[in-house]
Design a protein around this motif. Sequence first.
Motif, PDB file in Angstrom:
ATOM      1  N   LEU A  43       1.220   4.621  -1.785  1.00  0.00           N
ATOM      2  CA  LEU A  43       2.229   3.573  -2.482  1.00  0.00           C
ATOM      3  C   LEU A  43       1.706   2.198  -1.228  1.00  0.00           C
ATOM      4  O   LEU A  43       2.407   1.064  -1.635  1.00  0.00           O
ATOM      5  CB  LEU A  43       3.623   3.942  -2.039  1.00  0.00           C
ATOM      6  CG  LEU A  43       4.115   5.051  -3.149  1.00  0.00           C
ATOM      7  CD1 LEU A  43       5.664   5.155  -3.143  1.00  0.00           C
ATOM      8  CD2 LEU A  43       3.740   4.408  -4.679  1.00  0.00           C
ATOM      9  N   TYR A  46      -1.375   1.098  -4.065  1.00  0.00           N
ATOM     10  CA  TYR A  46      -1.171   1.162  -5.502  1.00  0.00           C
ATOM     11  C   TYR A  46       0.382   1.214  -6.104  1.00  0.00           C
ATOM     12  O   TYR A  46       1.261   1.407  -5.435  1.00  0.00           O
ATOM     13  CB  TYR A  46      -1.642   2.494  -6.052  1.00  0.00           C
ATOM     14  CG  TYR A  46      -3.316   2.424  -6.155  1.00  0.00           C
ATOM     15  CD1 TYR A  46      -4.116   2.050  -7.112  1.00  0.00           C
ATOM     16  CD2 TYR A  46      -3.830   2.965  -4.842  1.00  0.00           C
ATOM     17  CE1 TYR A  46      -5.424   1.970  -6.879  1.00  0.00           C
ATOM     18  CE2 TYR A  46      -5.257   3.160  -4.506  1.00  0.00           C
ATOM     19  CZ  TYR A  46      -6.045   2.395  -6.030  1.00  0.00           C
ATOM     20  OH  TYR A  46      -7.343   2.623  -5.815  1.00  0.00           O
ATOM     21  N   THR A  47       0.342   0.530  -7.302  1.00  0.00           N
ATOM     22  CA  THR A  47       1.837   0.887  -7.981  1.00  0.00           C
ATOM     23  C   THR A  47       1.578   1.704  -9.127  1.00  0.00           C
ATOM     24  O   THR A  47       0.500   1.695  -9.744  1.00  0.00           O
ATOM     25  CB  THR A  47       2.593  -0.524  -8.402  1.00  0.00           C
ATOM     26  OG1 THR A  47       1.713  -1.416  -9.112  1.00  0.00           O
ATOM     27  CG2 THR A  47       2.841  -1.285  -6.865  1.00  0.00           C
ATOM     28  N   LYS A  49       2.239   2.076 -13.146  1.00  0.00           N
ATOM     29  CA  LYS A  49       2.511   1.081 -14.270  1.00  0.00           C
ATOM     30  C   LYS A  49       3.568   1.537 -14.933  1.00  0.00           C
ATOM     31  O   LYS A  49       4.738   0.865 -14.973  1.00  0.00           O
ATOM     32  CB  LYS A  49       0.979   1.016 -15.121  1.00  0.00           C
ATOM     33  CG  LYS A  49       0.059   0.262 -14.527  1.00  0.00           C
ATOM     34  CD  LYS A  49      -0.954   0.142 -15.415  1.00  0.00           C
ATOM     35  CE  LYS A  49      -2.149  -0.549 -14.888  1.00  0.00           C
ATOM     36  NZ  LYS A  49      -3.539  -0.774 -15.914  1.00  0.00           N
ATOM     37  N   PHE A  70      -2.668   3.175 -12.869  1.00  0.00           N
ATOM     38  CA  PHE A  70      -2.187   2.504 -11.583  1.00  0.00           C
ATOM     39  C   PHE A  70      -2.672   0.948 -11.606  1.00  0.00           C
ATOM     40  O   PHE A  70      -3.734   0.976 -12.114  1.00  0.00           O
ATOM     41  CB  PHE A  70      -2.466   3.293 -10.491  1.00  0.00           C
ATOM     42  CG  PHE A  70      -1.896   4.922 -10.754  1.00  0.00           C
ATOM     43  CD1 PHE A  70      -0.857   5.389 -10.589  1.00  0.00           C
ATOM     44  CD2 PHE A  70      -2.925   5.859 -10.666  1.00  0.00           C
ATOM     45  CE1 PHE A  70      -0.389   6.483 -10.755  1.00  0.00           C
ATOM     46  CE2 PHE A  70      -2.579   7.148 -10.846  1.00  0.00           C
ATOM     47  CZ  PHE A  70      -1.378   7.408 -10.739  1.00  0.00           C
ATOM     48  N   THR A  71      -2.068   0.183 -10.775  1.00  0.00           N
ATOM     49  CA  THR A  71      -2.432  -1.054 -10.510  1.00  0.00           C
ATOM     50  C   THR A  71      -2.814  -1.178  -8.844  1.00  0.00           C
ATOM     51  O   THR A  71      -1.977  -0.661  -7.995  1.00  0.00           O
ATOM     52  CB  THR A  71      -1.384  -2.042 -10.690  1.00  0.00           C
ATOM     53  OG1 THR A  71      -1.244  -2.168 -12.123  1.00  0.00           O
ATOM     54  CG2 THR A  71      -1.905  -3.589 -10.421  1.00  0.00           C
ATOM     55  N   THR A  73      -2.913  -2.972  -5.563  1.00  0.00           N
ATOM     56  CA  THR A  73      -2.393  -4.075  -4.892  1.00  0.00           C
ATOM     57  C   THR A  73      -2.997  -4.288  -3.415  1.00  0.00           C
ATOM     58  O   THR A  73      -3.698  -3.402  -2.735  1.00  0.00           O
ATOM     59  CB  THR A  73      -1.067  -3.617  -4.785  1.00  0.00           C
ATOM     60  OG1 THR A  73      -0.575  -2.787  -3.992  1.00  0.00           O
ATOM     61  CG2 THR A  73      -0.248  -3.506  -6.119  1.00  0.00           C
ATOM     62  N   SER A  76       0.428  -2.906   1.325  1.00  0.00           N
ATOM     63  CA  SER A  76       1.791  -3.252   1.569  1.00  0.00           C
ATOM     64  C   SER A  76       2.260  -2.596   3.133  1.00  0.00           C
ATOM     65  O   SER A  76       3.575  -2.761   3.348  1.00  0.00           O
ATOM     66  CB  SER A  76       2.856  -2.796   0.593  1.00  0.00           C
ATOM     67  OG  SER A  76       2.650  -1.448   0.308  1.00  0.00           O
TER      68      SER A  76
END
Length: 292
Positions: A43, A46-47, A49, A70-71, A73, A76
Amino acid sequence: MKKLMLSLFIAFGISACSLDNGTNTSVECGPNTNVEFTGFPFLCNYTIKTPPPSPAVAVIASQEKMNELFTKTASSCPVPSDPNIDFTKQYLVGIFAGTKSTTGYAIKITSIVQNGCQIVVNYYEKTPAAGETVSQTPTNPTDFILIPKTSKGFLFNKTIENPDNIIIGSFRNQCTGSDCQKFYQINDYNTLKFLNVAGGQYEFGQYQYTPTIKRGEYSLLLKDVPNEILALKGQTKTYGTPDSADQGGVYFELRQGASTTKVYIDNNDTADQSAAIKAFKKVIQDKITSLK
């Protein structure tokens, strides 16, 4: 064995996963051996979908399938981790608890074994502890790990575990090297070594880890915790002035139910350290040495 539902097997295009339904007891698969794996701070990078609303699992074997589900990112987490996976050597295994109505839930892979027939992924689920403060925000607990590439099928086995744990560490902010700070999470079902912990960044969900499968270590170490630390019950306390002159210190974190207690102890013996604290500091230092 308790079973995890197959709700995402078709959606994820996975044909090599299965559940133990008790019908193959006559098959001789040979002894189980541990499979090495690495915790993956998914996490951070990636997020998902479409988060699955029901319990599900996934075994991702290609970058194409990764991109489909998955996307990627921007990281974070305060400490960036490598989001790339070499699918010629590794598979990404994910486990999903499904949508929960509040915070306070978790799902965790505890160990992985293999025999001549299959890979068995053991996991447990955590529910909110008594007295734990939760928000009425829906959550989708997940856990992701990397395992060596394999041609065997997968079976997911739900177990019952104690989620309480202890984190110990030896820190010195000016030390050099990729793994100069040593931090470990002691569970009753395994011990995790966190990789490349950054100085002062002690939110451990952002780090990769490697496990050692050994049972009962948390219960044994808990017996050595002094009463004055147990009495803190969710507070944070510092003994001395750890690392004020690059002398480093010892980190101790106790997670019990809804309570998280954190303690920092100067490596130098200081006036505010009782005999019990000094003795416990030595216990932690010796434990870290034994785990290196």
